[in-house]
Design a protein around this motif. Structure first.
Motif, PDB file in Angstrom:
ATOM      1  N   GLU A   1       1.380 -10.844   0.956  1.00 34.96           N
ATOM      2  CA  GLU A   1       0.952 -11.880   1.889  1.00 34.96           C
ATOM      3  C   GLU A   1       0.471 -11.261   3.202  1.00 34.96           C
ATOM      4  OE1 GLU A   1       4.253 -14.530   2.309  1.00 34.96           O
ATOM      5  OE2 GLU A   1       3.923 -15.455   0.349  1.00 34.96           O
ATOM      6  N   PHE A   2       1.143 -10.204   3.645  1.00 31.03           N
ATOM      7  CA  PHE A   2       0.734  -9.500   4.855  1.00 31.03           C
ATOM      8  C   PHE A   2      -0.674  -8.928   4.690  1.00 31.03           C
ATOM      9  CE2 PHE A   2       0.344  -5.355   6.974  1.00 31.03           C
ATOM     10  CZ  PHE A   2       0.439  -5.758   8.304  1.00 31.03           C
ATOM     11  N   PHE A   3      -0.927  -8.273   3.550  1.00 34.48           N
ATOM     12  CA  PHE A   3      -2.252  -7.712   3.300  1.00 34.48           C
ATOM     13  C   PHE A   3      -3.311  -8.809   3.219  1.00 34.48           C
ATOM     14  CE2 PHE A   3      -0.107  -3.850   1.250  1.00 34.48           C
ATOM     15  CZ  PHE A   3      -0.294  -3.068   2.380  1.00 34.48           C
ATOM     16  N   GLU A   4      -2.980  -9.937   2.611  1.00 34.57           N
ATOM     17  CA  GLU A   4      -3.932 -11.043   2.521  1.00 34.57           C
ATOM     18  C   GLU A   4      -4.227 -11.618   3.900  1.00 34.57           C
ATOM     19  OE1 GLU A   4      -2.101 -13.691  -0.260  1.00 34.57           O
ATOM     20  OE2 GLU A   4      -2.881 -12.598  -1.997  1.00 34.57           O
ATOM     21  N   LEU A   5      -3.220 -11.705   4.765  1.00 33.56           N
ATOM     22  CA  LEU A   5      -3.418 -12.192   6.123  1.00 33.56           C
ATOM     23  C   LEU A   5      -4.345 -11.261   6.902  1.00 33.56           C
ATOM     24  CD1 LEU A   5      -2.662 -14.253   8.342  1.00 33.56           C
ATOM     25  CD2 LEU A   5      -0.747 -12.752   8.914  1.00 33.56           C
ATOM     26  N   LYS A   6      -4.124  -9.954   6.749  1.00 37.16           N
ATOM     27  CA  LYS A   6      -4.999  -8.977   7.402  1.00 37.16           C
ATOM     28  C   LYS A   6      -6.431  -9.134   6.906  1.00 37.16           C
ATOM     29  CE  LYS A   6      -2.639  -6.197  10.072  1.00 37.16           C
ATOM     30  NZ  LYS A   6      -2.954  -6.103  11.494  1.00 37.16           N
TER      31      LYS A   6
ATOM     32  N   MET B   1      -7.502  -6.609   0.214  1.00 36.44           N
ATOM     33  CA  MET B   1      -7.389  -7.525  -0.919  1.00 36.44           C
ATOM     34  C   MET B   1      -6.954  -6.782  -2.185  1.00 36.44           C
ATOM     35  SD  MET B   1      -7.779 -10.515   0.184  1.00 36.44           S
ATOM     36  CE  MET B   1      -7.957 -11.489  -1.285  1.00 36.44           C
ATOM     37  N   ASP B   2      -7.445  -5.573  -2.379  1.00 29.01           N
ATOM     38  CA  ASP B   2      -7.028  -4.763  -3.528  1.00 29.01           C
ATOM     39  C   ASP B   2      -5.537  -4.423  -3.443  1.00 29.01           C
ATOM     40  OD1 ASP B   2      -9.596  -4.822  -4.535  1.00 29.01           O
ATOM     41  OD2 ASP B   2     -10.110  -2.808  -3.798  1.00 29.01           O
ATOM     42  N   LYS B   3      -5.101  -4.034  -2.245  1.00 29.63           N
ATOM     43  CA  LYS B   3      -3.685  -3.715  -2.063  1.00 29.63           C
ATOM     44  C   LYS B   3      -2.816  -4.940  -2.337  1.00 29.63           C
ATOM     45  CE  LYS B   3      -4.295  -0.106   1.410  1.00 29.63           C
ATOM     46  NZ  LYS B   3      -4.065   0.268   2.812  1.00 29.63           N
ATOM     47  N   ALA B   4      -3.267  -6.087  -1.848  1.00 31.05           N
ATOM     48  CA  ALA B   4      -2.501  -7.325  -2.047  1.00 31.05           C
ATOM     49  C   ALA B   4      -2.397  -7.664  -3.530  1.00 31.05           C
ATOM     50  CB  ALA B   4      -3.159  -8.477  -1.286  1.00 31.05           C
ATOM     51  N   SER B   5      -3.475  -7.515  -4.271  1.00 30.71           N
ATOM     52  CA  SER B   5      -3.431  -7.866  -5.691  1.00 30.71           C
ATOM     53  C   SER B   5      -2.593  -6.877  -6.491  1.00 30.71           C
ATOM     54  CB  SER B   5      -4.844  -7.958  -6.260  1.00 30.71           C
ATOM     55  OG  SER B   5      -5.460  -6.695  -6.252  1.00 30.71           O
TER      56      SER B   5
ATOM     57  N   LEU C   1     -18.149  -1.313   7.422  1.00 31.34           N
ATOM     58  CA  LEU C   1     -16.780  -0.816   7.584  1.00 31.34           C
ATOM     59  C   LEU C   1     -15.781  -1.958   7.444  1.00 31.34           C
ATOM     60  CD1 LEU C   1     -14.725   1.405   8.405  1.00 31.34           C
ATOM     61  CD2 LEU C   1     -15.113   0.678  10.754  1.00 31.34           C
ATOM     62  N   LEU C   2     -16.053  -3.074   8.079  1.00 35.98           N
ATOM     63  CA  LEU C   2     -15.149  -4.226   7.996  1.00 35.98           C
ATOM     64  C   LEU C   2     -15.080  -4.772   6.575  1.00 35.98           C
ATOM     65  CD1 LEU C   2     -16.019  -6.063  11.317  1.00 35.98           C
ATOM     66  CD2 LEU C   2     -13.870  -4.914  10.753  1.00 35.98           C
ATOM     67  N   GLU C   3     -16.218  -4.811   5.881  1.00 31.91           N
ATOM     68  CA  GLU C   3     -16.211  -5.279   4.496  1.00 31.91           C
ATOM     69  C   GLU C   3     -15.392  -4.348   3.608  1.00 31.91           C
ATOM     70  OE1 GLU C   3     -20.362  -5.587   3.640  1.00 31.91           O
ATOM     71  OE2 GLU C   3     -20.467  -7.655   4.362  1.00 31.91           O
ATOM     72  N   HIS C   4     -15.476  -3.063   3.878  1.00 29.10           N
ATOM     73  CA  HIS C   4     -14.685  -2.084   3.119  1.00 29.10           C
ATOM     74  C   HIS C   4     -13.196  -2.297   3.386  1.00 29.10           C
ATOM     75  CE1 HIS C   4     -12.673   1.683   2.237  1.00 29.10           C
ATOM     76  NE2 HIS C   4     -13.640   1.933   1.374  1.00 29.10           N
ATOM     77  N   GLN C   5     -12.828  -2.506   4.645  1.00 29.33           N
ATOM     78  CA  GLN C   5     -11.430  -2.753   4.991  1.00 29.33           C
ATOM     79  C   GLN C   5     -10.935  -4.048   4.355  1.00 29.33           C
ATOM     80  OE1 GLN C   5     -11.411  -2.654   9.276  1.00 29.33           O
ATOM     81  NE2 GLN C   5     -10.853  -0.492   9.313  1.00 29.33           N
ATOM     82  N   TYR C   6     -11.766  -5.081   4.377  1.00 26.43           N
ATOM     83  CA  TYR C   6     -11.405  -6.355   3.763  1.00 26.43           C
ATOM     84  C   TYR C   6     -11.108  -6.160   2.281  1.00 26.43           C
ATOM     85  CZ  TYR C   6     -11.994 -10.929   1.618  1.00 26.43           C
ATOM     86  OH  TYR C   6     -11.808 -12.060   0.872  1.00 26.43           O
ATOM     87  N   GLN C   7     -12.011  -5.472   1.578  1.00 25.53           N
ATOM     88  CA  GLN C   7     -11.827  -5.256   0.146  1.00 25.53           C
ATOM     89  C   GLN C   7     -10.594  -4.402  -0.125  1.00 25.53           C
ATOM     90  OE1 GLN C   7     -13.736  -6.875  -2.084  1.00 25.53           O
ATOM     91  NE2 GLN C   7     -12.171  -6.203  -3.505  1.00 25.53           N
ATOM     92  N   SER C   8     -10.350  -3.433   0.734  1.00 24.90           N
ATOM     93  CA  SER C   8      -9.180  -2.570   0.580  1.00 24.90           C
ATOM     94  C   SER C   8      -7.878  -3.375   0.702  1.00 24.90           C
ATOM     95  CB  SER C   8      -9.215  -1.466   1.627  1.00 24.90           C
ATOM     96  OG  SER C   8      -8.053  -0.693   1.587  1.00 24.90           O
TER      97      SER C   8
ATOM     98  N   MET D   1      -7.852 -11.828   5.715  1.00 23.80           N
ATOM     99  CA  MET D   1      -8.422 -13.065   6.251  1.00 23.80           C
ATOM    100  C   MET D   1      -8.883 -12.887   7.697  1.00 23.80           C
ATOM    101  SD  MET D   1      -6.294 -16.267   4.689  1.00 23.80           S
ATOM    102  CE  MET D   1      -4.651 -15.560   4.623  1.00 23.80           C
ATOM    103  N   LYS D   2      -8.110 -12.144   8.492  1.00 28.38           N
ATOM    104  CA  LYS D   2      -8.498 -11.883   9.879  1.00 28.38           C
ATOM    105  C   LYS D   2      -9.789 -11.077   9.931  1.00 28.38           C
ATOM    106  CE  LYS D   2      -3.927 -12.121  11.961  1.00 28.38           C
ATOM    107  NZ  LYS D   2      -2.870 -11.393  12.673  1.00 28.38           N
ATOM    108  N   ILE D   3      -9.900 -10.092   9.054  1.00 37.92           N
ATOM    109  CA  ILE D   3     -11.113  -9.278   9.007  1.00 37.92           C
ATOM    110  C   ILE D   3     -12.293 -10.121   8.557  1.00 37.92           C
ATOM    111  CG2 ILE D   3     -12.222  -7.348   7.805  1.00 37.92           C
ATOM    112  CD1 ILE D   3      -9.502  -5.934   7.867  1.00 37.92           C
ATOM    113  N   GLN D   4     -12.067 -11.027   7.612  1.00 42.84           N
ATOM    114  CA  GLN D   4     -13.123 -11.897   7.126  1.00 42.84           C
ATOM    115  C   GLN D   4     -13.650 -12.792   8.259  1.00 42.84           C
ATOM    116  OE1 GLN D   4     -12.008 -14.714   4.095  1.00 42.84           O
ATOM    117  NE2 GLN D   4     -14.040 -14.606   3.173  1.00 42.84           N
ATOM    118  N   LYS D   5     -12.765 -13.281   9.113  1.00 45.93           N
ATOM    119  CA  LYS D   5     -13.184 -14.098  10.250  1.00 45.93           C
ATOM    120  C   LYS D   5     -14.040 -13.282  11.215  1.00 45.93           C
ATOM    121  CE  LYS D   5      -9.379 -17.379  10.183  1.00 45.93           C
ATOM    122  NZ  LYS D   5      -8.193 -17.874  10.894  1.00 45.93           N
TER     123      LYS D   5
END
Length: 64
Positions: free
Chosen positions: A47-52, A32-36, A23-30, A54-58
């Motif tokens: 930048e907000f989406f990328e920050l989110k 990153m896709d939104k940010a791009s 679930l977290l990996e799916h949210q992370y990818q989502s 990064m937090k999920i990645q941690k």
């Protein structure tokens, strides 16, 4: 009419199971896709989406 109780704002703690990590990996990818997708039109929102993401990645790294 019977009373109904809403669970808005309630949290369910995450364990170390693979379902939570997936679930977290799916949210992370989502995020990153939104940010791009939005980077060219709204840099601050991207930048907000990328920050989110990064937090999920941690969180994922701490669970693994």
């Amino acid at each position: 009419m019977k009373n109904q109780y809403c669970k808005v704002g309630s949290i369910t703690p995450m364990g170390n199971g693979t379902d939570e990590i997936n679930l977290l990996e799916h949210q992370y990818q989502s995020f990153m896709d939104k940010a791009s997708r939005i980077k060219h039109s709204d840099l601050k929102l991207a930048e907000f989406f990328e920050l989110k993401a990064m937090k999920i990645q941690k969180i994922i790294q701490n669970l693994v």
